[in-house]
Write an enzyme that holds these catalytic residues in place. Structure first.
Site, PDB file in Angstrom:
ATOM      1  N   HIS A 311       0.854  -1.193   0.000  1.00  0.00           N
ATOM      2  CA  HIS A 311       0.000   0.000   0.000  1.00  0.00           C
ATOM      3  C   HIS A 311       0.886   1.238   0.000  1.00  0.00           C
ATOM      4  O   HIS A 311       1.943   1.236   0.630  1.00  0.00           O
ATOM      5  CB  HIS A 311      -0.898   0.011   1.252  1.00  0.00           C
ATOM      6  CG  HIS A 311      -2.032   0.952   1.130  1.00  0.00           C
ATOM      7  ND1 HIS A 311      -1.931   2.280   1.450  1.00  0.00           N
ATOM      8  CD2 HIS A 311      -3.298   0.764   0.688  1.00  0.00           C
ATOM      9  CE1 HIS A 311      -3.090   2.869   1.230  1.00  0.00           C
ATOM     10  NE2 HIS A 311      -3.942   1.986   0.757  1.00  0.00           N
ATOM     11  N   ASP A 368      -7.950  -5.475   0.209  1.00  0.00           N
ATOM     12  CA  ASP A 368      -8.474  -6.372  -0.827  1.00  0.00           C
ATOM     13  C   ASP A 368      -8.102  -7.835  -0.644  1.00  0.00           C
ATOM     14  O   ASP A 368      -8.570  -8.684  -1.390  1.00  0.00           O
ATOM     15  CB  ASP A 368      -7.978  -5.903  -2.206  1.00  0.00           C
ATOM     16  CG  ASP A 368      -8.531  -4.541  -2.568  1.00  0.00           C
ATOM     17  OD1 ASP A 368      -9.728  -4.330  -2.347  1.00  0.00           O
ATOM     18  OD2 ASP A 368      -7.770  -3.683  -3.053  1.00  0.00           O
TER      19      ASP A 368
HETATM   20  N1  ACO Z   1       4.219  -7.721  -4.699  1.00  0.00           N
HETATM   21  C1  ACO Z   1       5.565  -7.678  -4.886  1.00  0.00           C
HETATM   22  N2  ACO Z   1       6.299  -6.559  -4.732  1.00  0.00           N
HETATM   23  C2  ACO Z   1       5.671  -5.440  -4.385  1.00  0.00           C
HETATM   24  C3  ACO Z   1       4.277  -5.405  -4.168  1.00  0.00           C
HETATM   25  C4  ACO Z   1       3.551  -6.598  -4.329  1.00  0.00           C
HETATM   26  N3  ACO Z   1       2.233  -6.625  -4.135  1.00  0.00           N
HETATM   27  N4  ACO Z   1       3.905  -4.153  -3.837  1.00  0.00           N
HETATM   28  C5  ACO Z   1       5.020  -3.412  -3.842  1.00  0.00           C
HETATM   29  N5  ACO Z   1       6.090  -4.183  -4.165  1.00  0.00           N
HETATM   30  C6  ACO Z   1       7.500  -3.767  -4.209  1.00  0.00           C
HETATM   31  C7  ACO Z   1       7.811  -2.992  -5.480  1.00  0.00           C
HETATM   32  O1  ACO Z   1       8.243  -3.856  -6.519  1.00  0.00           O
HETATM   33  C8  ACO Z   1       8.908  -2.059  -5.005  1.00  0.00           C
HETATM   34  O2  ACO Z   1      10.099  -2.810  -4.912  1.00  0.00           O
HETATM   35  P1  ACO Z   1      11.533  -2.090  -5.168  1.00  0.00           P
HETATM   36  O3  ACO Z   1      11.680  -1.079  -4.066  1.00  0.00           O
HETATM   37  O4  ACO Z   1      12.504  -3.196  -5.116  1.00  0.00           O
HETATM   38  O5  ACO Z   1      11.421  -1.457  -6.526  1.00  0.00           O
HETATM   39  C9  ACO Z   1       8.474  -1.731  -3.577  1.00  0.00           C
HETATM   40  O6  ACO Z   1       7.698  -2.847  -3.140  1.00  0.00           O
HETATM   41  C10 ACO Z   1       7.619  -0.450  -3.471  1.00  0.00           C
HETATM   42  O7  ACO Z   1       6.521  -0.613  -4.341  1.00  0.00           O
HETATM   43  P2  ACO Z   1       5.907   0.566  -5.206  1.00  0.00           P
HETATM   44  O8  ACO Z   1       5.242  -0.021  -6.406  1.00  0.00           O
HETATM   45  O9  ACO Z   1       6.941   1.625  -5.440  1.00  0.00           O
HETATM   46  O10 ACO Z   1       4.844   1.124  -4.182  1.00  0.00           O
HETATM   47  P3  ACO Z   1       3.601   2.038  -4.508  1.00  0.00           P
HETATM   48  O11 ACO Z   1       3.272   2.771  -3.287  1.00  0.00           O
HETATM   49  O12 ACO Z   1       3.843   2.850  -5.730  1.00  0.00           O
HETATM   50  O13 ACO Z   1       2.457   0.980  -4.890  1.00  0.00           O
HETATM   51  C11 ACO Z   1       0.682  -0.563  -4.692  1.00  0.00           C
HETATM   52  C12 ACO Z   1       1.470   0.580  -4.025  1.00  0.00           C
HETATM   53  C13 ACO Z   1       0.243  -0.119  -6.107  1.00  0.00           C
HETATM   54  C14 ACO Z   1      -0.563  -0.834  -3.880  1.00  0.00           C
HETATM   55  C15 ACO Z   1       1.583  -1.829  -4.767  1.00  0.00           C
HETATM   56  O14 ACO Z   1       1.930  -2.238  -3.469  1.00  0.00           O
HETATM   57  C16 ACO Z   1       0.918  -2.983  -5.526  1.00  0.00           C
HETATM   58  O15 ACO Z   1       1.005  -3.026  -6.757  1.00  0.00           O
HETATM   59  N6  ACO Z   1       0.190  -3.899  -4.808  1.00  0.00           N
HETATM   60  C17 ACO Z   1      -0.517  -4.972  -5.462  1.00  0.00           C
HETATM   61  C18 ACO Z   1      -1.869  -4.465  -5.981  1.00  0.00           C
HETATM   62  C19 ACO Z   1      -2.859  -4.201  -4.860  1.00  0.00           C
HETATM   63  O16 ACO Z   1      -3.061  -5.019  -3.985  1.00  0.00           O
HETATM   64  N7  ACO Z   1      -3.515  -3.025  -4.934  1.00  0.00           N
HETATM   65  C20 ACO Z   1      -4.521  -2.634  -3.950  1.00  0.00           C
HETATM   66  C21 ACO Z   1      -3.999  -1.548  -3.047  1.00  0.00           C
HETATM   67  S1  ACO Z   1      -5.196  -1.109  -1.824  1.00  0.00           S
HETATM   68  C22 ACO Z   1      -6.324  -0.192  -2.643  1.00  0.00           C
HETATM   69  O17 ACO Z   1      -6.052   0.511  -3.556  1.00  0.00           O
HETATM   70  C23 ACO Z   1      -7.701  -0.290  -2.241  1.00  0.00           C
END
Ligand code: ACO
Length: 434
Positions: A311, A368
């Site tokens: 998140h 979720d």
């Molecule tokens: N699985 C694997 N790796 C992940 C995940 C994940 N679910 N989420 C984040 N990471 C990693 C990224 O690859 C990144 O790694 P790095 O630092 O080595 O590059 C690091 O964690 C930070 O992730 P970002 O994408 O920069 O974080 P951001 O805040 O932009 O994204 C998000 C947040 C979109 C929710 C992300 O965690 C994700 O894609 N989660 C999966 C989708 C999801 O469950 N979305 C629902 C969110 S809740 C809502 O909106 C109601």
């Protein structure tokens, strides 16, 4: 603007020249650089893709402490609200700023009932969609279509007029959501009944049919209320920011909410609840171990992510996920359902939170991760999960749209960019282009 700068401003020095930047402090002690005049003063702009370090407004609706895993609406914790309120009380709280007393709750409930029908001409729209159309398509299109049937709110609208429009939308979205499901399975629409409460009505419109009555179980009504409450608002998330962005152009409420619904649909946002179940089904079907799935999620060459994890704001366990997990256990237990997907999810969570990759990045289950398993047990098809999110989030979106309208400092949302394209090219006539 209610925030006042603290005494000592920050100082930005660029090429020997100093600029004082006021520091604002919010009600919880969070501080922000007030860079509204930065460009005018210095010629510089701020670069922040994804707005990770940017506040775009003042707001008094919802507070999230991502480090501590806390969420509150108008000062009330999400745990208290979920335990003690119905969804319409929380909707009232978000919209009006206070919890309703008995009289207010009754009046609100009656208004919701009175406006639950949609114009009969709109019912015919549903027929135009192909079999199997995703209900989010229908939902977004129907909401914007409401603006053709119901008057827009004037800027000068009084509170009563505003309440009417807002209540109408809250009530009708539930009917549209249920109709979009009935359309997708080719069953006749079930109309709302004034005898039923908000969530009873929704469950009945979803699951009863002309040939079979649906028994409205109080524990399912309670779960429905709680599930909608945990989605009710979450400050400046992608869809709410979209509602505000569209609202900032003075587009009407229906247009702004329809845009919010589209933003919610993406799998990185509200569409994740559908993506989680599809992921769990894939893991179960292919017999993958939790270790294999986590390796895939950690592999940067693989676009796969662990859906329902991570998140932007929460760097600890999402409080909504804790509640969702509890609801999931309660409902499966009461319904006597043994869902293998729950076992898959629990194993994944256990392994992920013990894994250094997830620990270092503070990745925990989000709202979720567990909701879909409950929806599945209740009988909702997968394609409806994000519609349920939208139904829950609607009061939050409307509250933000109203707040934006009342905020004299709000301007049209118009971010800047850093241009990296061609600087200057000589024009090439069509016949000479390669
Ligand atoms: N699985 C694997 N790796 C992940 C995940 C994940 N679910 N989420 C984040 N990471 C990693 C990224 O690859 C990144 O790694 P790095 O630092 O080595 O590059 C690091 O964690 C930070 O992730 P970002 O994408 O920069 O974080 P951001 O805040 O932009 O994204 C998000 C947040 C979109 C929710 C992300 O965690 C994700 O894609 N989660 C999966 C989708 C999801 O469950 N979305 C629902 C969110 S809740 C809502 O909106 C109601």
């Amino acid at each position: 603007m209610s925030l006042k700068p603290i005494d000592k401003p920050a100082e930005l020095t660029v090429e020997g020249k100093s600029y004082a930047i006021p520091i604002l402090q919010d009600a919880m002690g969070n501080r922000a650089l007030d860079i509204r005049t930065l460009r005018k003063d210095s010629g510089l702009i701020a670069f922040d893709p994804g707005f990770a370090s940017t506040a775009v407004c003042e707001s008094s609706i919802t507070y999230v402490d991502g480090e501590k895993g806390l969420l509150s609406h108008r000062g009330y914790s999400i745990e208290d609200l979920t335990e003690n309120c119905t969804f319409i009380e929380v909707a009232y709280l978000l919209l009006h700023g206070v919890l309703p007393n008995r009289v207010q709750r009754e009046k609100f409930s009656q208004l919701l009932n009175r406006h639950s029908m949609i114009h009969e001409d709109m019912s015919t729209f549903f027929r135009g969609y192909p079999e199997g159309a995703h209900p989010m398509v229908v939902l977004s299109a129907m909401v914007v279509s409401l603006s053709a049937f119901y008057p827009e709110i004037e800027q000068s609208a009084d509170r009563e007029e505003l309440d009417m429009t807002v209540t109408r939308l809250l009530s009708k979205l539930r009917t549209i959501a249920a109709f979009s499901y009935k359309k997708s399975v080719g069953e006749p629409f079930v109309y709302p009944s004034q005898k039923l409460s908000y969530c009873e009505n929704f469950l009945n419109m979803m699951f009863s049919s002309p040939v079979s009555d649906y028994k409205i179980e109080p524990y399912l009504v309670k779960a429905m209320n709680q599930l909608l409450i945990i989605h009710a608002d979450h400050e400046q998330n992608a869809s709410t920011a979209t509602v505000r962005q569209v609202g900032s152009t003075r587009a009407n409420l229906y247009a702004a909410i329809s845009a919010g619904i589209c933003a919610l649909w993406g799998p990185l946002h509200g569409g994740a609840n559908q993506a989680v179940i599809e992921m769990l089904q894939m893991i179960h079907r292919d017999g993958l171990s939790a270790e294999t799935v986590l390796e895939k999620a950690k592999n940067k060459a693989d676009p796969f992510r662990l859906m329902g994890f991570g998140h932007r704001i929460y760097k600890s366990y999402d409080p909504r996920a804790k509640i969702a997990k509890k609801i999931c256990y309660t409902i499966l237990d009461k319904m006597n359902v043994q869902d293998p997907l729950l076992d898959v999810a629990i194993k994944l969570e256990e392994k992920a939170i013990a894994d250094p990759y997830f620990q270092d990045r503070h990745l925990y289950p989000n709202v979720d991760f567990y909701t879909g398993i409950t929806y599945r047990a209740m009988g909702f098809p997968t394609a409806m999960y994000t519609v349920l999110f939208a139904l829950g989030r609607l009061p939050g979106w409307i509250a933000h749209w109203l707040e934006l309208r009342q905020d004299a400092d709000q301007k049209i949302y118009r971010p800047r960019q850093l241009y990296v394209g061609a600087t200057q090219q000589n024009f090439v006539p069509l016949e000479k282009r390669p």
